[in-house]
Each structure stands twice: as structure tokens, then as C-alpha cells.
Design a protein around this motif. Sequence first.
Motif, PDB file in Angstrom:
ATOM      1  N   UNK A 169      35.676  25.555  -6.845  1.00 60.79           N
ATOM      2  CA  UNK A 169      37.102  25.251  -6.761  1.00 60.79           C
ATOM      3  C   UNK A 169      37.957  26.428  -7.208  1.00 60.79           C
ATOM      4  N   UNK A 170      37.420  27.224  -8.117  1.00 64.65           N
ATOM      5  CA  UNK A 170      38.050  28.488  -8.508  1.00 64.65           C
ATOM      6  C   UNK A 170      37.137  29.621  -8.059  1.00 64.65           C
ATOM      7  N   UNK A 171      37.692  30.549  -7.295  1.00 62.13           N
ATOM      8  CA  UNK A 171      36.932  31.713  -6.830  1.00 62.13           C
ATOM      9  C   UNK A 171      37.188  32.878  -7.776  1.00 62.13           C
ATOM     10  N   UNK A 172      36.132  33.492  -8.260  1.00 65.19           N
ATOM     11  CA  UNK A 172      36.287  34.489  -9.302  1.00 65.19           C
ATOM     12  C   UNK A 172      37.006  35.749  -8.823  1.00 65.19           C
ATOM     13  N   UNK A 173      36.808  36.162  -7.584  1.00 67.61           N
ATOM     14  CA  UNK A 173      37.529  37.343  -7.089  1.00 67.61           C
ATOM     15  C   UNK A 173      39.035  37.113  -7.152  1.00 67.61           C
ATOM     16  N   UNK A 174      39.452  35.924  -6.745  1.00 70.44           N
ATOM     17  CA  UNK A 174      40.881  35.601  -6.778  1.00 70.44           C
ATOM     18  C   UNK A 174      41.378  35.501  -8.210  1.00 70.44           C
ATOM     19  N   UNK A 175      40.593  34.852  -9.076  1.00 74.90           N
ATOM     20  CA  UNK A 175      41.029  34.693 -10.462  1.00 74.90           C
ATOM     21  C   UNK A 175      41.130  36.042 -11.170  1.00 74.90           C
ATOM     22  N   UNK A 176      40.236  36.961 -10.851  1.00 71.34           N
ATOM     23  CA  UNK A 176      40.293  38.277 -11.478  1.00 71.34           C
ATOM     24  C   UNK A 176      41.540  39.047 -11.054  1.00 71.34           C
ATOM     25  N   UNK A 177      41.988  38.843  -9.826  1.00 67.08           N
ATOM     26  CA  UNK A 177      43.242  39.456  -9.391  1.00 67.08           C
ATOM     27  C   UNK A 177      44.419  38.871 -10.163  1.00 67.08           C
ATOM     28  N   UNK A 178      44.389  37.575 -10.385  1.00 67.94           N
ATOM     29  CA  UNK A 178      45.447  36.936 -11.164  1.00 67.94           C
ATOM     30  C   UNK A 178      45.420  37.417 -12.612  1.00 67.94           C
ATOM     31  N   UNK A 179      44.247  37.622 -13.161  1.00 70.78           N
ATOM     32  CA  UNK A 179      44.126  38.134 -14.524  1.00 70.78           C
ATOM     33  C   UNK A 179      44.827  39.480 -14.663  1.00 70.78           C
ATOM     34  N   UNK A 180      44.628  40.359 -13.694  1.00 65.79           N
ATOM     35  CA  UNK A 180      45.269  41.676 -13.746  1.00 65.79           C
ATOM     36  C   UNK A 180      46.783  41.541 -13.761  1.00 65.79           C
ATOM     37  N   UNK A 181      47.304  40.637 -12.934  1.00 65.55           N
ATOM     38  CA  UNK A 181      48.753  40.430 -12.875  1.00 65.55           C
ATOM     39  C   UNK A 181      49.287  39.885 -14.194  1.00 65.55           C
ATOM     40  N   UNK A 182      48.442  39.181 -14.911  1.00 65.11           N
ATOM     41  CA  UNK A 182      48.840  38.610 -16.197  1.00 65.11           C
ATOM     42  C   UNK A 182      48.501  39.538 -17.359  1.00 65.11           C
ATOM     43  N   UNK A 183      48.080  40.762 -17.055  1.00 68.91           N
ATOM     44  CA  UNK A 183      47.745  41.757 -18.080  1.00 68.91           C
ATOM     45  C   UNK A 183      46.585  41.293 -18.965  1.00 68.91           C
ATOM     46  N   UNK A 184      45.595  40.666 -18.315  1.00 76.14           N
ATOM     47  CA  UNK A 184      44.430  40.165 -19.030  1.00 76.14           C
ATOM     48  C   UNK A 184      43.157  40.814 -18.498  1.00 76.14           C
ATOM     49  N   UNK A 185      42.152  40.871 -19.343  1.00 80.73           N
ATOM     50  CA  UNK A 185      40.845  41.405 -18.960  1.00 80.73           C
ATOM     51  C   UNK A 185      39.762  40.587 -19.657  1.00 80.73           C
ATOM     52  N   UNK A 186      38.522  40.819 -19.252  1.00 81.16           N
ATOM     53  CA  UNK A 186      37.415  40.141 -19.918  1.00 81.16           C
ATOM     54  C   UNK A 186      37.195  40.741 -21.301  1.00 81.16           C
ATOM     55  N   UNK A 187      36.902  39.872 -22.254  1.00 84.31           N
ATOM     56  CA  UNK A 187      36.473  40.309 -23.571  1.00 84.31           C
ATOM     57  C   UNK A 187      34.951  40.272 -23.558  1.00 84.31           C
ATOM     58  N   UNK A 188      34.327  41.439 -23.516  1.00 82.00           N
ATOM     59  CA  UNK A 188      32.876  41.481 -23.385  1.00 82.00           C
ATOM     60  C   UNK A 188      32.459  41.601 -21.929  1.00 82.00           C
TER      61      UNK A 188
END
Length: 220
Positions: free
Chosen positions: A170-189
Amino acid sequence: MIHAVDCISRFITYGDAKETHIVYDLPEAWWSRHYEYVWAGRFATSSDVVLDVACGVCHPFKFYLGTIAKEVYACDSDPRIVSKNEIIQDIKDSIGEKVYSEFDDSLFDNVQLALCDMTQMPYADNRFDKVYCISVLEHVDELVQLKALLEFSRVLKDDGLIVLTVDYPNVHMDSLMELMKKANLKFYGDYDFSVPDNAISTTMWGPELKCIRLLLCKMV
């Protein structure tokens, strides 16, 4: 203490720690919560100010956090969230009278509840050490996901963590990772979204679902 293995964003597997009792006995239909709550709870400490976003009415994670963290805030868009009596009734209706009979009402004292949408929350900037959102983002479209991630980032301290779980596909990780960048977020670890053979899954609600855990932080 947070271990490196807990910080890897990935699919949750049947080999991960599982608990059937978190504050109260969890229903079998909550197929992923038995794993999600155990993992997510590891990031809360006794000095933390934490937020459980879209916490649900009868769901116990907010109360579980109240047994660990210094200050706990929880919010939901369901109007019942600000009524102790309605929360109690929802526990009885959804989980059962027996479960509620074992519930400690003093747990309400440790959680500050608010009615709000996760895209517009009544909390100050840089307020929280940890922001939790458990199995929620899969229920909204990508625009709402982005607005929510931006809001999570706003209320999070610069050195804080966002602890998420989402249902796949239901959530696609490629799309979510693009949204993370727009929100100034990254993976921790580290992260690895290859699908393991032993990923937890269910067909209880229709097409097969699996569950992904995500640990995020700000790009600072």
C-alpha cells in the motif's frame, strides 16, 4: 540502549521479537502490532518527550509509552480521543470487557491527549525527542503523506527520531523516499527493502500485506 540492528529500516520478519500483551492482550487480527509495538518501544527512554501520532482510540501504544517516557503526547482525528469514557468504551467494544477489566486506569494520567489532524498539529516546533506513527500512512494518499512528514519534521527536535511502520505494498518505498527528501528527512541507520522470505504477512484484509519499519531523522 538502541542497538544498530534495531536501527535498520526493513521489512518486519517472523524472526523479530513479538509480544501478544502490550498493556493488554492484543487481538490476533492486529497481525503486525505484536511486532511493531515491541520494536518501536525500544526507542523510548525515561528522559524523552514523545508523540504518538494518529494513535487510535483503543490502541494501547500511547499507554505503553506512558510507562517508559518522561512525557507522552498522543493525538488522533477521531473525536473520541479526548474522552476517557469513550476510549474505555472503545476498548470494551473492540477488544473486550475482560481485557478492560485488567486495564489500569491510572495509565491515562501519563498521556496528554489531543484531537487534531496529523497534517496540522498543535505542538511547538522542535518539541519531541521521538515521533511515532504506527501503521497509518498507508491509509492516506501521497499528498497527505507529504504533509504529515513535513509536520513530523517540524515538531521533532534536530537530534530526534521518527519511528514509523507502514503496510506494503500500500506504501511504495521509492515514492515514500521521494517524499522524505521533500520533508528534509533521511534514514537513521541502514536500510534494506528487499523482501525476505520470512516477512510477516496477512491476507486477512484482502490482498497480501507485509509490514515495513522505518527509522528517520532530520537532514541537519
